[in-house]
Design a protein around this motif. Structure first.
Motif, PDB file in Angstrom:
ATOM      1  N   ASN A  31       0.420  22.006 -30.915  1.00  0.00           N
ATOM      2  CA  ASN A  31       0.991  20.913 -31.705  1.00  0.00           C
ATOM      3  C   ASN A  31      -0.081  19.932 -32.161  1.00  0.00           C
ATOM      4  O   ASN A  31      -0.013  19.392 -33.284  1.00  0.00           O
ATOM      5  N   LYS A  32      -1.084  19.668 -31.300  1.00  0.00           N
ATOM      6  CA  LYS A  32      -2.174  18.782 -31.695  1.00  0.00           C
ATOM      7  C   LYS A  32      -2.967  19.370 -32.851  1.00  0.00           C
ATOM      8  O   LYS A  32      -3.337  18.658 -33.803  1.00  0.00           O
ATOM      9  N   THR A  45      -2.271  18.937 -40.484  1.00  0.00           N
ATOM     10  CA  THR A  45      -1.352  18.268 -41.413  1.00  0.00           C
ATOM     11  C   THR A  45      -1.982  17.013 -42.000  1.00  0.00           C
ATOM     12  O   THR A  45      -1.899  16.751 -43.215  1.00  0.00           O
ATOM     13  N   THR A  66       7.301  20.424 -39.770  1.00  0.00           N
ATOM     14  CA  THR A  66       8.368  20.503 -38.764  1.00  0.00           C
ATOM     15  C   THR A  66       9.404  21.548 -39.138  1.00  0.00           C
ATOM     16  O   THR A  66       9.833  22.353 -38.295  1.00  0.00           O
ATOM     17  N   PRO A 114       4.595  15.725 -43.043  1.00  0.00           N
ATOM     18  CA  PRO A 114       4.899  16.172 -41.676  1.00  0.00           C
ATOM     19  C   PRO A 114       6.243  16.875 -41.558  1.00  0.00           C
ATOM     20  O   PRO A 114       6.386  17.806 -40.763  1.00  0.00           O
ATOM     21  N   ASP A 128      -0.907  18.950 -35.982  1.00  0.00           N
ATOM     22  CA  ASP A 128      -0.918  17.568 -36.469  1.00  0.00           C
ATOM     23  C   ASP A 128      -2.242  17.242 -37.154  1.00  0.00           C
ATOM     24  O   ASP A 128      -2.269  16.575 -38.212  1.00  0.00           O
ATOM     25  N   ASP A 129      -3.346  17.682 -36.574  1.00  0.00           N
ATOM     26  CA  ASP A 129      -4.652  17.434 -37.189  1.00  0.00           C
ATOM     27  C   ASP A 129      -4.766  18.131 -38.538  1.00  0.00           C
ATOM     28  O   ASP A 129      -5.283  17.558 -39.514  1.00  0.00           O
TER      29      ASP A 129
END
Length: 438
Positions: free
Chosen positions: A134-135, A141, A152, A148, A138-139
């Motif tokens: 997930n990290k 994205t 998702t 975001p 996120d990076d």
């Protein structure tokens, strides 16, 4: 049935039924199978006291500790500093020294056990792996300037368990459609194949044991003076067969009664959480529920029951006569095992052919092996749950019983000579010569 044959059948039947070994084996075997079935669960319950119940988490980053949730089996306790918490085998320490995205090896699990519970380590691995993934998402994205919510939604699509199931429909010669049985029939067929192989092998060897015991005890001369060899052989075959049928009946009654008793007095052995998980599995995999319904309602159990009875009787008569023949030619049980090797090979061939035919029960191999008398008792059990044409069933049964009668007459000629032959190692060639004796 003449009086001599009836007396021999009674003697073979009651001499076994009245023994303590038969009574104990018949009564205790179903409970032994039930105990073996429930033994893994009981051992797991007993070993829960020795499992790790507390896991102290020392997370130097402060990122991952909140993600580990306690459950009924494990409790995660956060620590501010490293302390000596491994005071017994029910505690453990999980230390995370750095950001796992930068250093995937910065996590260590300490415990006094040589092998920690696999369920616990799998849960920790899964949580940490998902956090790292997930990290990274996120990076990526933020770096790619992607909305975001789009990421998702994409993750939800990737996690979707939607599956495409191909519906199979059988078309007969007239074009009429009918539902296929699927995997449930295959499971039933393989179980029937194993049972038929096991029953014929077990009760056939009981016939050999009976013949060899009387021959080695030297009482066969007394018996044969007042009874025809054919009546003696058939009495043993029928008597042992009735013992087998009685034993099977008792096993079915005890097993069924134990299951009903367990359901009434103990109810559902699964906990609420396990029951919910089972229901969720059924909902996520509807083909399992469909398979159970197909097994209960779509399979022709009347045809299966008729085939099981006919092929057990026919197959048992066929092989038991040959077992009695080889037992009469042997001087002891060890020599009998050597002479029976061809029968063992034939039964094993039928067994493996049956399992191979389960992949294509309507293929040429399954068809021909279900007609050959020496393999049909086992292989036809593979096809029994399916809609086998009536003419194939009739032809197979007729061939089986005709061959069984011929084998009984063939075996009787060798049996009448073999039971009076002592101290000489018999060969197959010499047994063929006995057929010409009058």
């Amino acid at each position: 049935m003449n009086n001599a044959l009836g007396l021999i059948i009674q003697r073979e039947f009651f001499s076994r039924v009245k023994t303590k070994a038969f009574i104990l084996t018949t009564i205790l075997t179903p409970f032994l199978f039930l105990a073996v079935s429930f033994l893994p669960a009981a051992l797991m319950m007993l070993s829960k006291n020795d499992d790790i119940s507390k896991v102290y988490v020392l997370d130097h980053t402060g990122i991952y500790a909140p993600l580990l949730k306690s459950s009924d089996k494990y409790e995660f306790i956060n620590l501010d500093s490293k302390e000596d918490k491994l005071n017994d085998k029910t505690t453990a320490l999980l230390e995370i020294t750095a950001n796992l995205n930068e250093n995937p090896n910065a996590v260590t699990f300490y415990s006094e056990k040589q092998q920690p519970p696999s369920g616990l380590t799998s849960y920790i691995d899964g949580v940490l792996t998902e956090a790292v993934r997930n990290k990274k998402i996120d990076d990526f994205t933020a770096k790619s300037n992607i909305e975001p919510q789009v990421v998702t939604d994409l993750q939800q699509l990737l996690k979707s368990k939607d599956r495409i199931t191909v519906n199979t429909v059988r078309l007969d010669e007239t074009g009429k459609e009918s539902e296929t049985l699927g995997q449930s029939a295959s499971i039933v067929s393989m179980a029937l194949t194993f049972c038929m192989f096991f029953f014929i092998m077990m009760y056939g060897q009981l016939v050999v044991q009976s013949v060899v015991e009387e021959k080695t005890n030297r009482i066969i001369e007394v018996i044969i003076s007042s009874v025809r060899p054919f009546d003696l052989m058939m009495g043993k075959i029928v008597g042992v067969g009735l013992v087998g049928l009685l034993q099977l009946l008792v096993w079915v009654v005890i097993g069924g009664g134990a299951i009903i008793f367990g359901q009434i007095y103990f109810g559902n052995p699964m906990s609420g959480m396990e029951t919910q998980q089972a229901m969720t599995m059924m909902q996520n995999q509807p083909e399992m529920m469909d398979g159970m319904k197909s097994m209960l309602f779509n399979i022709n159990w009347i045809q299966i029951g008729a085939c099981l009875l006919l092929y057990f009787v026919g197959g048992y008569l066929l092989f038991a006569s040959l077992y009695a023949m080889f037992g009469s030619a042997a001087n002891d049980s060890q020599e009998a095992q050597q002479l029976m090797m061809p029968l063992t090979v034939i039964l094993l061939l039928a067994f493996y052919t049956g399992f191979a035919a389960s992949n294509n029960p309507e293929g040429q191999m399954a068809f021909w092996c279900s007609l050959i008398p020496f393999t049909s008792p086992v292989v036809m059990m593979v096809r029994a749950p399916y809609e086998v044409p009536v003419w194939e069933l009739l032809l197979s049964v007729v061939l089986l019983f005709v061959t069984a009668v011929l084998m009984i007459k063939f075996a009787a000629k060798i049996y009448r000579v073999g039971i009076l032959m002592y101290g000489k190692k018999v060969t197959f060639a010499e047994m063929i010569k006995w057929l010409k004796y009058r």
